[in-house]
Design an enzyme around this catalytic site. Sequence first.
Site, PDB file in Angstrom:
ATOM      1  N   LYS A   1       0.851  -1.200   0.000  1.00 31.92           N
ATOM      2  CA  LYS A   1       0.000   0.000   0.000  1.00 31.92           C
ATOM      3  C   LYS A   1       0.878   1.238   0.000  1.00 31.92           C
ATOM      4  O   LYS A   1       1.733   1.415   0.862  1.00 31.92           O
ATOM      5  CB  LYS A   1      -0.908   0.037   1.233  1.00 31.92           C
ATOM      6  CG  LYS A   1      -1.901   1.193   1.130  1.00 31.92           C
ATOM      7  CD  LYS A   1      -2.542   1.564   2.423  1.00 31.92           C
ATOM      8  CE  LYS A   1      -1.758   2.548   3.244  1.00 31.92           C
ATOM      9  NZ  LYS A   1      -1.571   3.872   2.629  1.00 31.92           N
TER      10      LYS A   1
ATOM     11  N   GLY B   1       7.179   4.185   8.471  1.00 34.33           N
ATOM     12  CA  GLY B   1       6.358   5.354   8.746  1.00 34.33           C
ATOM     13  C   GLY B   1       6.579   5.855  10.153  1.00 34.33           C
ATOM     14  O   GLY B   1       7.623   5.610  10.756  1.00 34.33           O
ATOM     15  N   SER B   2       5.562   6.523  10.683  1.00 34.22           N
ATOM     16  CA  SER B   2       5.703   7.155  11.996  1.00 34.22           C
ATOM     17  C   SER B   2       5.604   6.134  13.126  1.00 34.22           C
ATOM     18  O   SER B   2       5.034   5.053  12.953  1.00 34.22           O
ATOM     19  CB  SER B   2       4.600   8.201  12.167  1.00 34.22           C
ATOM     20  OG  SER B   2       3.347   7.556  12.149  1.00 34.22           O
TER      21      SER B   2
ATOM     22  N   GLY C   1       3.124   2.983  13.420  1.00 37.40           N
ATOM     23  CA  GLY C   1       3.878   1.733  13.589  1.00 37.40           C
ATOM     24  C   GLY C   1       3.380   0.958  14.801  1.00 37.40           C
ATOM     25  O   GLY C   1       3.234  -0.271  14.758  1.00 37.40           O
ATOM     26  N   SER C   2       3.093   1.677  15.852  1.00 34.27           N
ATOM     27  CA  SER C   2       2.583   1.034  17.064  1.00 34.27           C
ATOM     28  C   SER C   2       1.223   0.370  16.788  1.00 34.27           C
ATOM     29  O   SER C   2       0.964  -0.739  17.253  1.00 34.27           O
ATOM     30  CB  SER C   2       2.490   2.094  18.164  1.00 34.27           C
ATOM     31  OG  SER C   2       1.575   1.724  19.125  1.00 34.27           O
TER      32      SER C   2
ATOM     33  N   GLU D   1      10.208   0.244  10.283  1.00 37.28           N
ATOM     34  CA  GLU D   1      11.209   1.297  10.066  1.00 37.28           C
ATOM     35  C   GLU D   1      10.550   2.595  10.482  1.00 37.28           C
ATOM     36  O   GLU D   1       9.667   3.107   9.784  1.00 37.28           O
ATOM     37  CB  GLU D   1      11.597   1.361   8.585  1.00 37.28           C
ATOM     38  CG  GLU D   1      12.397   0.185   8.090  1.00 37.28           C
ATOM     39  CD  GLU D   1      13.789   0.123   8.700  1.00 37.28           C
ATOM     40  OE1 GLU D   1      14.309   1.153   9.154  1.00 37.28           O
ATOM     41  OE2 GLU D   1      14.345  -0.991   8.743  1.00 37.28           O
TER      42      GLU D   1
ATOM     43  N   CYS E   1      13.679  10.300   7.690  1.00 31.06           N
ATOM     44  CA  CYS E   1      13.775   9.639   8.993  1.00 31.06           C
ATOM     45  C   CYS E   1      15.181   9.799   9.537  1.00 31.06           C
ATOM     46  O   CYS E   1      15.398   9.857  10.731  1.00 31.06           O
ATOM     47  CB  CYS E   1      13.420   8.166   8.845  1.00 31.06           C
ATOM     48  SG  CYS E   1      14.320   7.370   7.522  1.00 31.06           S
TER      49      CYS E   1
ATOM     50  N   GLU F   1      10.685  14.180  16.775  1.00 29.11           N
ATOM     51  CA  GLU F   1      10.920  14.315  15.337  1.00 29.11           C
ATOM     52  C   GLU F   1      10.004  15.402  14.776  1.00 29.11           C
ATOM     53  O   GLU F   1       8.807  15.405  15.053  1.00 29.11           O
ATOM     54  CB  GLU F   1      10.597  12.975  14.669  1.00 29.11           C
ATOM     55  CG  GLU F   1      10.875  12.959  13.192  1.00 29.11           C
ATOM     56  CD  GLU F   1      10.578  11.588  12.572  1.00 29.11           C
ATOM     57  OE1 GLU F   1       9.483  11.065  12.794  1.00 29.11           O
ATOM     58  OE2 GLU F   1      11.452  11.071  11.862  1.00 29.11           O
TER      59      GLU F   1
HETATM   60  P1  NAD Z   1       2.559   7.649   8.689  1.00 32.34           P
HETATM   61  O1  NAD Z   1       2.902   6.733   9.784  1.00 32.34           O
HETATM   62  O2  NAD Z   1       1.583   8.719   8.935  1.00 32.34           O
HETATM   63  O3  NAD Z   1       2.034   6.837   7.420  1.00 32.34           O
HETATM   64  C1  NAD Z   1       2.771   5.765   6.882  1.00 32.34           C
HETATM   65  C2  NAD Z   1       1.838   4.866   6.111  1.00 32.34           C
HETATM   66  O4  NAD Z   1       0.913   4.262   7.017  1.00 32.34           O
HETATM   67  C3  NAD Z   1       1.002   5.568   5.056  1.00 32.34           C
HETATM   68  O5  NAD Z   1       0.936   4.738   3.916  1.00 32.34           O
HETATM   69  C4  NAD Z   1      -0.367   5.667   5.716  1.00 32.34           C
HETATM   70  O6  NAD Z   1      -1.436   5.702   4.801  1.00 32.34           O
HETATM   71  C5  NAD Z   1      -0.408   4.381   6.512  1.00 32.34           C
HETATM   72  N1  NAD Z   1      -1.327   4.392   7.661  1.00 32.34           N
HETATM   73  C6  NAD Z   1      -1.804   5.451   8.347  1.00 32.34           C
HETATM   74  N2  NAD Z   1      -2.570   5.031   9.378  1.00 32.34           N
HETATM   75  C7  NAD Z   1      -2.584   3.671   9.330  1.00 32.34           C
HETATM   76  C8  NAD Z   1      -3.166   2.647  10.148  1.00 32.34           C
HETATM   77  N3  NAD Z   1      -3.889   2.940  11.218  1.00 32.34           N
HETATM   78  N4  NAD Z   1      -2.949   1.354   9.817  1.00 32.34           N
HETATM   79  C9  NAD Z   1      -2.171   1.021   8.757  1.00 32.34           C
HETATM   80  N5  NAD Z   1      -1.605   1.947   7.950  1.00 32.34           N
HETATM   81  C10 NAD Z   1      -1.797   3.261   8.230  1.00 32.34           C
HETATM   82  O7  NAD Z   1       3.979   8.251   8.224  1.00 32.34           O
HETATM   83  P2  NAD Z   1       4.252   9.316   7.094  1.00 32.34           P
HETATM   84  O8  NAD Z   1       3.780  10.646   7.594  1.00 32.34           O
HETATM   85  O9  NAD Z   1       3.762   8.826   5.787  1.00 32.34           O
HETATM   86  O10 NAD Z   1       5.865   9.292   7.041  1.00 32.34           O
HETATM   87  C11 NAD Z   1       6.650   9.960   7.942  1.00 32.34           C
HETATM   88  C12 NAD Z   1       7.225   9.036   9.004  1.00 32.34           C
HETATM   89  O11 NAD Z   1       7.892   7.932   8.411  1.00 32.34           O
HETATM   90  C13 NAD Z   1       8.282   9.719   9.847  1.00 32.34           C
HETATM   91  O12 NAD Z   1       8.091   9.426  11.211  1.00 32.34           O
HETATM   92  C14 NAD Z   1       9.582   9.099   9.358  1.00 32.34           C
HETATM   93  O13 NAD Z   1      10.626   9.137  10.295  1.00 32.34           O
HETATM   94  C15 NAD Z   1       9.164   7.725   9.015  1.00 32.34           C
HETATM   95  N6  NAD Z   1      10.093   7.120   8.048  1.00 32.34           N
HETATM   96  C16 NAD Z   1      10.980   6.160   8.487  1.00 32.34           C
HETATM   97  C17 NAD Z   1      11.909   5.620   7.606  1.00 32.34           C
HETATM   98  C18 NAD Z   1      12.925   4.598   8.077  1.00 32.34           C
HETATM   99  O14 NAD Z   1      13.541   3.956   7.226  1.00 32.34           O
HETATM  100  N7  NAD Z   1      13.140   4.396   9.364  1.00 32.34           N
HETATM  101  C19 NAD Z   1      11.914   6.011   6.271  1.00 32.34           C
HETATM  102  C20 NAD Z   1      11.009   6.961   5.852  1.00 32.34           C
HETATM  103  C21 NAD Z   1      10.102   7.505   6.755  1.00 32.34           C
END
Ligand code: NAD
Length: 486
Positions: free
Chosen positions: A181, A233-234, A238-239, A255, A289, A387
Amino acid sequence: MHNPLLERPLSLYSNGQFIAGEGEDITVYDPSNATPITTLKAASAIQVEQAITAANKAFPAWCALGGPKRAEYLRRIAQALEQRRERLINVQMRNNGKPQFEADLDVSDAIATFNYYAEQAEQLETRQNTPFSLPDPYYQGQTRLEPVGAVGMIVPWNFPLVTSAWKIAPALAAGCTIVLKTSEYTPLAELVYADIAQEIELPQGVLNILTGAASTGIALTQSKKLAKLSFTGSNQVGSRVMQSAAERCQPVSLELGGKSAILVFKDAPVEQAVEQIVAGIFFNCGQMCSATSRLLVERSFAQQLIPALVERTRHLKVGSPFTEGVEMGPLSNLPQYQKVTRLLKQAQHDGLECLVGGEVNKSQTGWFVPPTIYDHIDRQHPFWREEIFGPVLVITYFDTEDEAIELANDSDYGLVATILSADLERAQRVANQIWAGHIWINSLQIIFPQTAWGGFKGSGIGRELGPWGLSAYLGVKHISIYDTQG
Ligand code: NAD
């Protein structure tokens, strides 16, 4: 340039076919002028389940195909990306607001990742049924590495081509099938993987790409038919992904975020240090990130370094990616812009010592924020701990090496760190004591597919890239053979 990649009437790729989404509308924007590019339809929960069924159906044959044959597909994906380079650069400039040189780097990174995992897929065969002796002479042991099955993947918007490549390439190499996704803010770049899958006749169901926001992601994380979830993602989301997986004891890779340090010792060359600090926080408008958003400077070096850093930052060319010479584009989406603008106001309210930036120019139509630096940050302030995911740097000072290490480790995260010092022995000593998954010494944030990616502490679970990235999609099978001949 007319770019057909910007129009997607059929916004899902499932079971080898492009189909229309039956979920909510997803409007994607050009962040440099805040105007819509196009509207796509998300995958409904039923369509998510259908894609998962397709991935499961495709799994046995894809697994049985063997590493060398899968490697051929991976190499063809890399070639097909190269053939689309110009359009892919354009789509990221339009939908992400990335300056051209950054968008170009992302294409190169994705290509390198597919080529690297093609090699890994080939080598996988040589690692199968590896014999080893056991203490009992009547026993012989063997290990096999088996793909875990159909994997659900969820990615963010900051490096759409790259974060997906880091998951898709190793999973395909391992023999897994995929339902990925994309982010609701940047679905256009990754749909190119679907174009390529169709063009190279990747067996149907092996790679499924779904457009959608949180509700599509939730449907994916609630399915009982996926062998694993891989999320970038965040920490907040992630949690939730982990909680959902926990109900079925399903494995997860996460990640997550970072609040990484860049440590500058007084023997670092000033000009080079300035460029490395600037790139570490203002590349991709700070939406990394791995952003080194906490600058730790040896106190006696401050008078030389800080004025040069402020001067360079003040002259950083910010604007539309399509303007010649632009070094930093806008933030990629409206919620991120609103978040960072709110934080800049909070900084004013808290009386932070702003050296440059700090105020948004409201006359600009796009989601631009200025590169911003705050000096003498208090370690209790949220800007030190949390962050921001924007072009905001905070500075503090140290007197001794031990203090520098202590400051760098004073974080709930542990993703990366950069150390700048002419004394390589010292830099190495410091690197060994910092809790971060990836450390650069006197370098820009160059990431090779061969090196591990991922973090300690709150930055996640597991590693991507390198052989570790492949292992994330493999399970170890042990075979014990009892043989009376001994
Ligand atoms: P986000 O967590 O808001 O969204 C990430 C993904 O999760 C999106 O595709 C979103 O649609 C989906 N999502 C949202 N709610 C969900 C749910 N309840 N269940 C399942 N999926 C859901 O993050 P973002 O704003 O897209 O990205 C920024 C974050 O990503 C930052 O915290 C950044 O540090 C992190 N990030 C980490 C890495 C790494 O390699 N460690 C790389 C890139 C980004």
